[in-house]
Scaffold this motif. Structure first.
Motif, PDB file in Angstrom:
ATOM      1  N   ALA A  11       1.027  -1.304   0.193  1.00 28.01           N
ATOM      2  CA  ALA A  11       0.484   0.347  -0.067  1.00 28.01           C
ATOM      3  C   ALA A  11       0.516   0.890  -0.224  1.00 28.01           C
ATOM      4  O   ALA A  11       0.681   2.143  -0.678  1.00 28.01           O
ATOM      5  CB  ALA A  11      -0.654  -0.124   1.418  1.00 28.01           C
ATOM      6  N   LEU A  26      -4.446  -3.304  -5.573  1.00 30.29           N
ATOM      7  CA  LEU A  26      -3.808  -3.052  -4.485  1.00 30.29           C
ATOM      8  C   LEU A  26      -5.559  -3.905  -3.487  1.00 30.29           C
ATOM      9  O   LEU A  26      -6.056  -5.031  -2.696  1.00 30.29           O
ATOM     10  CB  LEU A  26      -4.168  -2.384  -4.026  1.00 30.29           C
ATOM     11  CG  LEU A  26      -3.982  -1.807  -1.642  1.00 30.29           C
ATOM     12  CD1 LEU A  26      -2.736  -2.619  -1.999  1.00 30.29           C
ATOM     13  CD2 LEU A  26      -3.256  -0.268  -1.572  1.00 30.29           C
ATOM     14  N   PHE A  27      -6.690  -3.285  -3.892  1.00 26.00           N
ATOM     15  CA  PHE A  27      -8.247  -3.679  -3.595  1.00 26.00           C
ATOM     16  C   PHE A  27      -8.347  -5.366  -3.831  1.00 26.00           C
ATOM     17  O   PHE A  27      -8.441  -6.101  -3.357  1.00 26.00           O
ATOM     18  CB  PHE A  27      -9.332  -3.232  -4.607  1.00 26.00           C
ATOM     19  CG  PHE A  27      -9.636  -2.080  -4.412  1.00 26.00           C
ATOM     20  CD1 PHE A  27     -10.304  -2.086  -2.921  1.00 26.00           C
ATOM     21  CD2 PHE A  27      -9.443  -0.903  -3.700  1.00 26.00           C
ATOM     22  CE1 PHE A  27     -11.106  -1.040  -1.931  1.00 26.00           C
ATOM     23  CE2 PHE A  27     -10.010   0.471  -3.789  1.00 26.00           C
ATOM     24  CZ  PHE A  27     -10.818   0.607  -2.748  1.00 26.00           C
ATOM     25  N   GLY A  30      -6.250  -7.492  -1.373  1.00 24.36           N
ATOM     26  CA  GLY A  30      -6.807  -7.359  -0.356  1.00 24.36           C
ATOM     27  C   GLY A  30      -7.500  -8.475  -0.021  1.00 24.36           C
ATOM     28  O   GLY A  30      -7.798  -8.692   1.058  1.00 24.36           O
ATOM     29  N   MET A  48      -7.021  -0.493   3.923  1.00 21.15           N
ATOM     30  CA  MET A  48      -7.646   0.514   2.890  1.00 21.15           C
ATOM     31  C   MET A  48      -8.445   1.605   3.287  1.00 21.15           C
ATOM     32  O   MET A  48      -8.119   2.225   2.572  1.00 21.15           O
ATOM     33  CB  MET A  48      -8.605  -1.172   2.404  1.00 21.15           C
ATOM     34  CG  MET A  48      -7.929  -2.608   1.768  1.00 21.15           C
ATOM     35  SD  MET A  48      -6.634  -2.300   0.169  1.00 21.15           S
ATOM     36  CE  MET A  48      -8.180  -0.754  -0.898  1.00 21.15           C
ATOM     37  N   THR A  49      -9.008   1.584   3.890  1.00 19.80           N
ATOM     38  CA  THR A  49      -9.407   2.979   4.972  1.00 19.80           C
ATOM     39  C   THR A  49      -8.928   3.817   4.773  1.00 19.80           C
ATOM     40  O   THR A  49      -8.455   5.307   3.969  1.00 19.80           O
ATOM     41  CB  THR A  49     -10.165   2.580   6.049  1.00 19.80           C
ATOM     42  OG1 THR A  49     -11.442   1.441   5.921  1.00 19.80           O
ATOM     43  CG2 THR A  49     -11.052   4.064   6.652  1.00 19.80           C
ATOM     44  N   PHE A  51      -5.559   4.088   3.495  1.00 17.77           N
ATOM     45  CA  PHE A  51      -4.932   4.389   2.124  1.00 17.77           C
ATOM     46  C   PHE A  51      -6.076   4.921   1.692  1.00 17.77           C
ATOM     47  O   PHE A  51      -5.370   6.311   1.153  1.00 17.77           O
ATOM     48  CB  PHE A  51      -4.736   2.765   1.138  1.00 17.77           C
ATOM     49  CG  PHE A  51      -4.591   2.667  -0.096  1.00 17.77           C
ATOM     50  CD1 PHE A  51      -3.335   3.129  -0.471  1.00 17.77           C
ATOM     51  CD2 PHE A  51      -5.408   1.979  -1.008  1.00 17.77           C
ATOM     52  CE1 PHE A  51      -2.947   3.304  -2.386  1.00 17.77           C
ATOM     53  CE2 PHE A  51      -5.017   2.362  -2.063  1.00 17.77           C
ATOM     54  CZ  PHE A  51      -3.939   3.273  -2.378  1.00 17.77           C
TER      55      PHE A  51
END
Length: 85
Positions: A11, A26-27, A30, A48-49, A51
């Motif tokens: 990330a 990246l999604f 993940g 993720m949040t 990021f």
């Protein structure tokens, strides 16, 4: 390194050179981690949040918002785009 640390490292790399391919990758990465190791789901969501809020929000806004992904997706083969979804 554990999988959570590796995800954080990736990330951080994406934050350095943002483009649609890296954001989507990246999604996908993940999602794959969570499928393999559900116990890290909460941590991956937090990363993720962070990021999205701190690394790519402005970039996404400057590139047409999430709608900016549509022209990018037209340049990706259907086979590759299905993997993303």
């Amino acid at each position: 390194d554990n999988v959570e640390e590796i995800f954080c490292q990736i990330a951080n790399e994406v934050c350095g050179a943002i483009n649609w391919g890296r954001v989507i990758s990246l999604f996908v990465f993940g999602r794959e981690i969570v499928k393999q190791q559900p116990e890290v789901t909460e941590h991956i969501i937090k990363v993720m949040t962070y990021f999205l809020e701190n690394c790519v929000r402005d970039w996404i806004s400057a590139h047409g918002g999430w709608e900016g992904l549509i022209p990018f997706s037209k340049n990706v083969s259907t086979q590759h785009f299905c993997v993303i979804l």
